[in-house]
Design a protein around this motif. Sequence first.
Motif, PDB file in Angstrom:
ATOM      1  N   LYS A   2     127.828  43.076 125.733  1.00 44.11           N
ATOM      2  CA  LYS A   2     128.901  42.992 124.846  1.00 44.11           C
ATOM      3  C   LYS A   2     129.573  44.014 124.349  1.00 44.11           C
ATOM      4  N   GLY A   3     129.594  44.981 125.238  1.00 44.55           N
ATOM      5  CA  GLY A   3     130.487  46.219 125.043  1.00 44.55           C
ATOM      6  C   GLY A   3     129.998  47.245 124.216  1.00 44.55           C
ATOM      7  N   ALA A   4     128.832  47.217 123.665  1.00 43.63           N
ATOM      8  CA  ALA A   4     128.312  48.236 122.780  1.00 43.63           C
ATOM      9  C   ALA A   4     128.277  49.622 123.372  1.00 43.63           C
ATOM     10  N   THR A   5     128.485  50.396 122.524  1.00 47.81           N
ATOM     11  CA  THR A   5     128.430  52.026 122.852  1.00 47.81           C
ATOM     12  C   THR A   5     127.446  52.485 121.889  1.00 47.81           C
ATOM     13  N   GLU A   6     127.193  53.831 122.169  1.00 47.33           N
ATOM     14  CA  GLU A   6     126.133  54.661 121.441  1.00 47.33           C
ATOM     15  C   GLU A   6     125.011  53.858 120.906  1.00 47.33           C
ATOM     16  N   VAL A   7     124.603  53.095 121.890  1.00 43.49           N
ATOM     17  CA  VAL A   7     123.106  52.213 121.603  1.00 43.49           C
ATOM     18  C   VAL A   7     122.273  52.968 121.302  1.00 43.49           C
ATOM     19  N   LYS A   8     121.050  52.687 120.544  1.00 44.95           N
ATOM     20  CA  LYS A   8     119.772  53.522 120.217  1.00 44.95           C
ATOM     21  C   LYS A   8     118.971  52.507 119.929  1.00 44.95           C
ATOM     22  N   LEU A   9     117.561  52.832 120.415  1.00 42.00           N
ATOM     23  CA  LEU A   9     116.551  51.963 120.335  1.00 42.00           C
ATOM     24  C   LEU A   9     115.480  52.592 119.508  1.00 42.00           C
ATOM     25  N   ALA A  10     114.818  51.867 118.777  1.00 41.42           N
ATOM     26  CA  ALA A  10     113.546  52.571 117.905  1.00 41.42           C
ATOM     27  C   ALA A  10     112.579  51.426 117.738  1.00 41.42           C
ATOM     28  N   LEU A  11     111.283  51.801 118.498  1.00 43.52           N
ATOM     29  CA  LEU A  11     110.297  50.910 118.510  1.00 43.52           C
ATOM     30  C   LEU A  11     109.383  51.147 117.426  1.00 43.52           C
ATOM     31  N   THR A  12     109.172  50.254 116.453  1.00 42.66           N
ATOM     32  CA  THR A  12     108.339  50.266 115.197  1.00 42.66           C
ATOM     33  C   THR A  12     106.599  50.420 115.457  1.00 42.66           C
ATOM     34  N   THR A  13     106.176  51.259 114.698  1.00 40.00           N
ATOM     35  CA  THR A  13     104.902  51.723 114.862  1.00 40.00           C
ATOM     36  C   THR A  13     104.109  50.836 114.310  1.00 40.00           C
ATOM     37  N   PRO A  14     102.782  50.507 114.462  1.00 39.33           N
ATOM     38  CA  PRO A  14     101.865  49.553 113.819  1.00 39.33           C
ATOM     39  C   PRO A  14     101.939  49.631 112.278  1.00 39.33           C
ATOM     40  N   LEU A  15     101.985  50.901 111.787  1.00 44.90           N
ATOM     41  CA  LEU A  15     101.883  51.025 110.274  1.00 44.90           C
ATOM     42  C   LEU A  15     103.087  50.523 109.683  1.00 44.90           C
ATOM     43  N   GLY A  16     104.252  50.571 110.426  1.00 47.40           N
ATOM     44  CA  GLY A  16     105.697  50.302 109.682  1.00 47.40           C
ATOM     45  C   GLY A  16     106.098  48.951 109.963  1.00 47.40           C
ATOM     46  N   LYS A  17     105.101  48.169 110.726  1.00 49.10           N
ATOM     47  CA  LYS A  17     105.616  46.539 111.205  1.00 49.10           C
ATOM     48  C   LYS A  17     105.746  45.830 109.936  1.00 49.10           C
ATOM     49  N   VAL A  18     106.425  44.907 109.869  1.00 48.64           N
ATOM     50  CA  VAL A  18     106.530  43.761 108.649  1.00 48.64           C
ATOM     51  C   VAL A  18     105.613  42.719 108.847  1.00 48.64           C
ATOM     52  N   TYR A  19     105.689  42.285 110.489  1.00 47.25           N
ATOM     53  CA  TYR A  19     104.899  41.170 110.722  1.00 47.25           C
ATOM     54  C   TYR A  19     103.414  41.438 110.913  1.00 47.25           C
ATOM     55  N   LYS A  20     102.716  40.832 110.045  1.00 46.82           N
ATOM     56  CA  LYS A  20     101.078  40.916 110.017  1.00 46.82           C
ATOM     57  C   LYS A  20     100.277  39.919 110.780  1.00 46.82           C
ATOM     58  N   GLY A  21     100.944  39.250 111.513  1.00 52.71           N
ATOM     59  CA  GLY A  21     100.363  38.171 112.563  1.00 52.71           C
ATOM     60  C   GLY A  21      99.257  38.889 113.388  1.00 52.71           C
ATOM     61  N   SER A  22      98.493  38.064 113.721  1.00 49.22           N
ATOM     62  CA  SER A  22      97.459  38.435 115.073  1.00 49.22           C
ATOM     63  C   SER A  22      98.145  38.395 116.370  1.00 49.22           C
ATOM     64  N   GLU A  23      99.215  37.440 116.524  1.00 46.50           N
ATOM     65  CA  GLU A  23      99.606  37.412 117.993  1.00 46.50           C
ATOM     66  C   GLU A  23     100.287  38.578 118.399  1.00 46.50           C
ATOM     67  N   ASN A  24     100.323  38.650 119.879  1.00 42.16           N
ATOM     68  CA  ASN A  24     100.983  39.814 120.597  1.00 42.16           C
ATOM     69  C   ASN A  24     102.422  39.638 120.134  1.00 42.16           C
ATOM     70  N   ASN A  25     102.969  40.929 119.666  1.00 44.00           N
ATOM     71  CA  ASN A  25     104.210  41.342 119.020  1.00 44.00           C
ATOM     72  C   ASN A  25     104.688  42.353 119.346  1.00 44.00           C
ATOM     73  N   LYS A  26     106.060  42.521 119.030  1.00 41.15           N
ATOM     74  CA  LYS A  26     106.865  43.746 119.207  1.00 41.15           C
ATOM     75  C   LYS A  26     107.857  43.914 117.861  1.00 41.15           C
ATOM     76  N   GLU A  27     108.011  44.811 117.174  1.00 45.48           N
ATOM     77  CA  GLU A  27     109.300  44.849 116.462  1.00 45.48           C
ATOM     78  C   GLU A  27     109.856  46.122 116.928  1.00 45.48           C
ATOM     79  N   TYR A  28     111.214  45.844 117.003  1.00 49.50           N
ATOM     80  CA  TYR A  28     112.118  47.141 117.604  1.00 49.50           C
ATOM     81  C   TYR A  28     113.582  46.942 116.695  1.00 49.50           C
TER      82      TYR A  28
END
Length: 196
Positions: free
Chosen positions: A115-141
């Motif tokens: 989509k033409g983005a520049t200066e793209v930065k990615l951060a993976l959320t640590t388990p302690l910082g996650k909002v989702y509390k479900g037990s299913e396999n998940n990733k927050e980023y």
Amino acid sequence: MTVRITSLSFLLVLVTSIMTFNTNAASAENSEVILSNSCDASLNFKVKPFSKKQNLQLDKATSLEMNQQLSSYTHNSAKVASNVTCQRLTGANYTGSDAEWAGVIKSALDGINAKGATEVKLALTTPLGKVYKGSENNKEYDFRADFGGNKQVIKNLTVLDLPRNTVYTLSVSGAEQVEDEVMKEFKRIVTSFKLN
């Protein structure tokens, strides 16, 4: 039959490029909470979402049912958008492997770059910082990216429901100037997300 879906990467780029909406942001100041049910899950939107469904035949034996709901509103003159997709695979199985998850992140990055983005930065959320509390396999980023001078923050949750062979992705995005509102809305929408 179990098939590694690393090359499909949960088809995030495909969903982004195929399923687009033309929407006008509504004001959320006095909006009601809208319950939405899709792909055996429910969640609450602040503003009634636009919905789109599509079925793709990936090969002779494999198909993908995609549902997308997009809702947006204006906060301090900036648009905040919530984009929720579910992708149910038939004829092959998601695995939840490390390679599959790496493909999810790569696919999302590729979609942002396309989509033409520049200066793209990615951060993976640590388990302690996650909002989702479900037990299913998940990733927050989270992504930060510059779209032609419009610096955006994009918060994401991807949940893999192996029993239903379905992937859910919840994203909330907005300009950096309303980052607090983006985080508030992300927490609200993720907390409302329930598998039926």
